[in-house]
Design an enzyme around this catalytic site. Sequence first.
Site, PDB file in Angstrom:
ATOM      1  N   CYS A 104       0.806  -1.221   0.000  1.00  0.00           N
ATOM      2  CA  CYS A 104       0.000   0.000   0.000  1.00  0.00           C
ATOM      3  C   CYS A 104       0.839   1.269   0.000  1.00  0.00           C
ATOM      4  O   CYS A 104       0.295   2.372  -0.128  1.00  0.00           O
ATOM      5  CB  CYS A 104      -0.950  -0.020   1.191  1.00  0.00           C
ATOM      6  SG  CYS A 104      -1.950  -1.514   1.238  1.00  0.00           S
ATOM      7  N   HIS A 109      -2.454   7.579   6.996  1.00  0.00           N
ATOM      8  CA  HIS A 109      -2.745   6.299   6.347  1.00  0.00           C
ATOM      9  C   HIS A 109      -4.154   5.867   6.764  1.00  0.00           C
ATOM     10  O   HIS A 109      -4.932   5.438   5.928  1.00  0.00           O
ATOM     11  CB  HIS A 109      -1.700   5.265   6.762  1.00  0.00           C
ATOM     12  CG  HIS A 109      -1.814   3.977   6.021  1.00  0.00           C
ATOM     13  ND1 HIS A 109      -1.781   3.901   4.651  1.00  0.00           N
ATOM     14  CD2 HIS A 109      -1.976   2.696   6.463  1.00  0.00           C
ATOM     15  CE1 HIS A 109      -1.907   2.636   4.278  1.00  0.00           C
ATOM     16  NE2 HIS A 109      -2.029   1.885   5.348  1.00  0.00           N
ATOM     17  N   GLU A 165      -0.564   4.874  14.438  1.00  0.00           N
ATOM     18  CA  GLU A 165      -0.175   6.051  13.654  1.00  0.00           C
ATOM     19  C   GLU A 165      -0.353   7.334  14.462  1.00  0.00           C
ATOM     20  O   GLU A 165       0.509   8.217  14.431  1.00  0.00           O
ATOM     21  CB  GLU A 165      -0.987   6.128  12.370  1.00  0.00           C
ATOM     22  CG  GLU A 165      -0.572   7.291  11.480  1.00  0.00           C
ATOM     23  CD  GLU A 165      -1.241   7.284  10.121  1.00  0.00           C
ATOM     24  OE1 GLU A 165      -0.848   8.099   9.261  1.00  0.00           O
ATOM     25  OE2 GLU A 165      -2.180   6.472   9.909  1.00  0.00           O
ATOM     26  N   LYS A 208      -9.461   8.067   3.401  1.00  0.00           N
ATOM     27  CA  LYS A 208      -9.928   6.698   3.179  1.00  0.00           C
ATOM     28  C   LYS A 208     -11.336   6.479   3.725  1.00  0.00           C
ATOM     29  O   LYS A 208     -12.003   5.521   3.350  1.00  0.00           O
ATOM     30  CB  LYS A 208      -8.968   5.688   3.818  1.00  0.00           C
ATOM     31  CG  LYS A 208      -7.648   5.506   3.090  1.00  0.00           C
ATOM     32  CD  LYS A 208      -6.839   4.383   3.707  1.00  0.00           C
ATOM     33  CE  LYS A 208      -5.524   4.172   2.981  1.00  0.00           C
ATOM     34  NZ  LYS A 208      -4.553   5.245   3.257  1.00  0.00           N
ATOM     35  N   HIS A 262      -9.744   2.062   0.764  1.00  0.00           N
ATOM     36  CA  HIS A 262      -8.292   1.869   0.671  1.00  0.00           C
ATOM     37  C   HIS A 262      -7.934   1.386  -0.720  1.00  0.00           C
ATOM     38  O   HIS A 262      -8.253   0.263  -1.107  1.00  0.00           O
ATOM     39  CB  HIS A 262      -7.858   0.854   1.723  1.00  0.00           C
ATOM     40  CG  HIS A 262      -6.376   0.774   1.919  1.00  0.00           C
ATOM     41  ND1 HIS A 262      -5.480   1.470   1.146  1.00  0.00           N
ATOM     42  CD2 HIS A 262      -5.616   0.062   2.806  1.00  0.00           C
ATOM     43  CE1 HIS A 262      -4.250   1.195   1.534  1.00  0.00           C
ATOM     44  NE2 HIS A 262      -4.313   0.350   2.535  1.00  0.00           N
ATOM     45  N   PHE A 270       1.743  -3.573   3.935  1.00  0.00           N
ATOM     46  CA  PHE A 270       2.085  -4.890   4.467  1.00  0.00           C
ATOM     47  C   PHE A 270       3.561  -5.163   4.204  1.00  0.00           C
ATOM     48  O   PHE A 270       4.077  -4.861   3.132  1.00  0.00           O
ATOM     49  CB  PHE A 270       1.248  -5.976   3.796  1.00  0.00           C
ATOM     50  CG  PHE A 270      -0.187  -6.044   4.253  1.00  0.00           C
ATOM     51  CD1 PHE A 270      -0.634  -5.329   5.344  1.00  0.00           C
ATOM     52  CD2 PHE A 270      -1.102  -6.850   3.570  1.00  0.00           C
ATOM     53  CE1 PHE A 270      -1.952  -5.402   5.757  1.00  0.00           C
ATOM     54  CE2 PHE A 270      -2.416  -6.928   3.979  1.00  0.00           C
ATOM     55  CZ  PHE A 270      -2.847  -6.205   5.076  1.00  0.00           C
TER      56      PHE A 270
END
Length: 417
Positions: free
Chosen positions: A165, A305, A316, A337, A342, A403
């Site tokens: 991502c 994110h 985060e 998002k 996403h 990831f």
Amino acid sequence: MELKRVVVTGMGALTPIGNNLNDYWESLAAGKSGSAPITYYNTEKFKTKFACEIKNFNTEDFFDRKEVRRLDKFAQYAMVAADEAILDSKLNLDVVDKYRVGVIWGAGIGGLETFQNEVISYAKGDGTPRFNPFFIPKMIADIAPGNISIKHGFMGPNYTTVSACASSANAMIDALNSIRLGHTDVVVTGGSEAAVTEAGMGGFNSMHALSTRNESPETASRPFDATRDGFVLGEGAGALVLEEYEHAKARGAKIYAEVAGGGLSSDAYHMTAPHPDGIGVIAVMKNCLQNAGLQPEDVDAINTHGTSTPLGDVAELKAIKEVFGNHAKNININSTKSMTGHLLGAAGAVEAIASILAMNNSLVPPTINHEVADENIDPELNLTLNKAQKRNLNVVMSNTFGFGGHNACVVFKKLVE
């Protein structure tokens, strides 16, 4: 060696809440959700029955039938967004030195639908390997920038970054460095993804990553809310034309923003989970600020994110408090998002565009669908909840993580001549 300055002179967007730059921004400002029941296949046996699909996208408006057969959706999305960005930049393709124009793109997965359909077709057969001759060139992640460069004749560096991502944020940083170091004058960069397929949804469901709020898909993406239960898968593309400042100035280009810097780091912790203390995120934001020559108190807004996962959102925000200290409560923090879902490898690009447009319009898009405060999140942080907030913005940051522990951070600032 003195680094060259880099600016943004064109942008293009194909998203679940708008099929062009203007529509995307209007939906962001209005707090529009792009999540709805999936239309691409029968979801009866799937845990999650909704996603943020592209809507009202007619391939024949952009490609002839022969091209459609040769392009996976992720590559189609890339070419449409890139074309809009190039047109928006008003770059004169007849006079520009095409040996100094590159295409650096991001894709976390690539042609997943093509791969899925070809393997299913083979499995249903008698074992004879009858595969479409375009199977491989449709599937491979690097084909999107390849097709963009072929269409426009760009002969500079051409490749795809793959870091889950964080892919398109990585691509933007590579593009920034290519121009900074004098290797190119212009780079078309960004990312695309088209993973709303049976394999994509089934795979993410199996690892319990997706929201299963099937009774209310439009509210399922709810970053920072105590009742969040996973992310909502999205698809689409974002494209930016990055250009060396003097090159842009010489041709009288419109300049959206200066690319101040970028940072990279790794969590070195887990395949899919973030470090609970956000140590990799702390490192990437510090790296980005240092690279940009900025101080923490210079930052006005952060597009996080913010995927709407129980672990990721908290980690985060902890990292933001660590890096920015008392100034953190003065920053407009948001997660777009909540509206787009996403977009995986395209997330960094579409969110960078959202950040730049926020700065240009003096308006921070909201984090929608927030209903219940999370006791693990500092209530003094301004998460721009449910309604856009007017604010003069001089420096905006965009975070993207993937990831494998991949972290990328890009920061933009208003151009000062």
